[in-house]
Design an enzyme around this catalytic site. Structure first.
Site, short mmCIF file in Angstrom:
data_model
loop_
_atom_site.label_atom_id
_atom_site.label_comp_id
_atom_site.label_asym_id
_atom_site.label_seq_id
_atom_site.Cartn_x
_atom_site.Cartn_y
_atom_site.Cartn_z
N GLY A 1 8.71 -8.55 -4.12
CA GLY A 1 9.54 -7.33 -4.00
C GLY A 1 8.66 -6.39 -3.63
O GLY A 1 7.67 -5.79 -4.58
N LYS A 2 9.13 -5.33 -2.98
CA LYS A 2 8.40 -4.23 -2.33
C LYS A 2 8.08 -3.21 -3.91
O LYS A 2 7.00 -2.75 -3.81
CB LYS A 2 9.01 -3.28 -1.29
CG LYS A 2 9.10 -4.03 -0.04
CD LYS A 2 9.82 -3.28 0.94
CE LYS A 2 8.78 -2.16 1.44
NZ LYS A 2 7.52 -2.77 2.08
N GLY B 1 -1.10 -14.31 -0.79
CA GLY B 1 -0.32 -13.72 -1.55
C GLY B 1 0.02 -12.33 -1.79
O GLY B 1 -0.86 -11.68 -0.91
N GLY C 1 1.28 -3.76 3.19
CA GLY C 1 2.03 -2.29 3.19
C GLY C 1 2.29 -1.75 1.80
O GLY C 1 2.23 -0.71 1.56
N ASP C 2 2.58 -2.68 1.06
CA ASP C 2 3.17 -2.47 -0.57
C ASP C 2 1.82 -1.85 -1.07
O ASP C 2 2.05 -1.09 -1.97
CB ASP C 2 3.95 -3.46 -1.27
CG ASP C 2 4.98 -3.75 -0.64
OD1 ASP C 2 5.67 -2.90 0.31
OD2 ASP C 2 5.57 -5.04 -0.69
N ASN D 1 6.09 2.96 9.03
CA ASN D 1 5.25 2.27 10.02
C ASN D 1 5.55 2.88 11.50
O ASN D 1 6.72 3.61 11.56
CB ASN D 1 5.24 0.71 10.19
CG ASN D 1 6.59 0.22 10.17
OD1 ASN D 1 7.49 0.70 10.88
ND2 ASN D 1 6.64 -1.05 10.03
N GLY E 1 -5.12 1.93 11.55
CA GLY E 1 -5.22 2.76 10.75
C GLY E 1 -3.84 3.51 10.45
O GLY E 1 -2.91 2.91 10.42
N THR F 1 1.71 4.63 9.00
CA THR F 1 0.80 3.47 9.06
C THR F 1 1.07 2.81 10.75
O THR F 1 2.00 2.69 11.14
CB THR F 1 1.01 2.48 8.01
OG1 THR F 1 2.36 1.76 8.28
CG2 THR F 1 0.98 3.20 6.90
N ASN G 1 5.68 -4.98 -6.04
CA ASN G 1 4.38 -4.90 -5.69
C ASN G 1 3.66 -3.70 -5.72
O ASN G 1 2.46 -3.37 -5.96
CB ASN G 1 4.51 -5.29 -3.90
CG ASN G 1 4.67 -6.96 -3.96
OD1 ASN G 1 4.80 -7.59 -4.84
ND2 ASN G 1 4.97 -7.16 -2.77
#
Length: 323
Positions: free
Chosen positions: A47-48, A306, A270-271, A191, A238, A233, A51
């Site tokens: 879960g964002k 993971g 990303g999280d 992003n 980068g 992002t 995380n």
């Protein structure tokens, strides 16, 4: 798992989602209508928002999580995982709905595709935000994403704004942002694809290898929408910091170089980046410095399978940075 229920003051309050990640590993992702063979399966906490909370906590921040899980085994797994990482979970409510689930496919290069079923996350309401007022009023950063209802996100952004916290909005999964939410957000994290959608067309966002000055029109467009501080992002290229509040014009656009690693699984990287940015903003760093730190944290997260278990500690990030 911590048994302390005294609800300590949090430097960061994360409001949002907790999911059980059902992950299948395969050589390549299937095309529409195609079946491919997998070579591994795992159930992990995700879960964002969960995380991001775990990532920030493992990097030394004091974090409180506001969310909802089901009264089921997946809910217990998520509560245990976040609490074991040092996150205060006293404001994660048990719901009659089943815990949210993400079905994830990961290919041999570490790329992924994800389908989410909201479950208990869909029951999170502004009332849950109001119930967390004691934590939010003392927060340095309120961290948000769009895996829960937009009215709940707006309520959390408003509460963070009223408390004088930095409101960090991760525009993922992408959705149209009401004007009021944009106005309440101090830092937008997107992003390149999300940035393009937000600004209305692919032509608005430069190629990933473009020089810093090519991003000036994008910075200006975001500023015109009321978003003065934006972090874009660029995956393996980068990131770019667009900070219209920086004192010198030369400091308003900063390219952040990628951290080169051999990626195993990019799920949740990303999280990890978002959680790391939140942690460094809460510690008083500039957005550009926070982004540079987060680049290393996200890269390390991608070197293991993971999500939460793969997130690095502060010592690991500093070792790779040479600090």
């Amino acid at each position: 798992m911590s048994t302390d229920t005294s609800a300590p003051t949090a430097g960061i309050v994360v409001v949002g989602s907790l999911n059980a990640d059902l992950t299948i590993y395969c050589d390549r992702l299937p095309k529409p209508g195609e079946t491919v063979h997998g070579n591994g399966f795992a159930v992990n906490p995700g879960g964002k928002s969960a995380n991001q909370a775990v990532a920030a906590s493992k990097l030394g921040a004091q974090v409180s999580l506001v969310g909802a899980v089901g009264d089921d085994a997946n809910g217990s797994m998520l509560l245990d995982s976040t609490a074991d990482a040092g996150v205060d979970v006293t404001r994660v409510r048990r719901s009659d709905a089943a815990t949210g689930v993400a079905v994830i496919s990961v290919d041999a290069s570490g790329e992924n595709s994800i389908i989410i079923s909201a479950g208990a996350n869909g029951t999170l309401t502004p009332a849950d935000v109001r119930a967390a007022a004691d934590a939010i009023k003392n927060a340095a950063v309120v961290c948000l994403c769009l895996e829960v209802a937009i009215d709940t996100v707006i309520a959390a952004a408003q509460a963070g704004h009223d408390a004088g916290a930095t409101v960090l909005l991760n525009l993922s999964p992408y959705a149209e942002v009401p004007e009021v939410l944009a106005e309440l957000s101090d830092v937008l994290l997107v992003n390149a694809h999300e940035a393009s959608l937000f600004l209305g067309g692919e032509a608005d966002v430069p190629d990933a290898d473009a020089k810093a000055e090519a991003w000036e029109p994008v910075r200006s467009q975001f500023a015109d929408r009321g978003l003065q501080r934006v972090l874009v992002t660029l995956g393996a290229h980068g990131s770019v910091v667009l900070d219209s509040l920086a004192q010198g014009t030369q400091d308003q656009i900063t390219r952040i170089a990628p951290t080169r690693v051999s990626a195993v699984d990019t799920t949740g990287a990303g999280d990890a980046f978002t959680g790391a940015v939140a942690a460094r903003l809460a510690a008083g760093e500039s957005l550009a410095d926070a982004a540079g730190f987060a680049s290393v944290a996200a890269a390390l997260a991608a070197t293991k399978k993971g999500t939460q278990a793969a997130y690095p500690t502060l010592a690991q990030v500093e070792q790779l940075r040479g600090v």
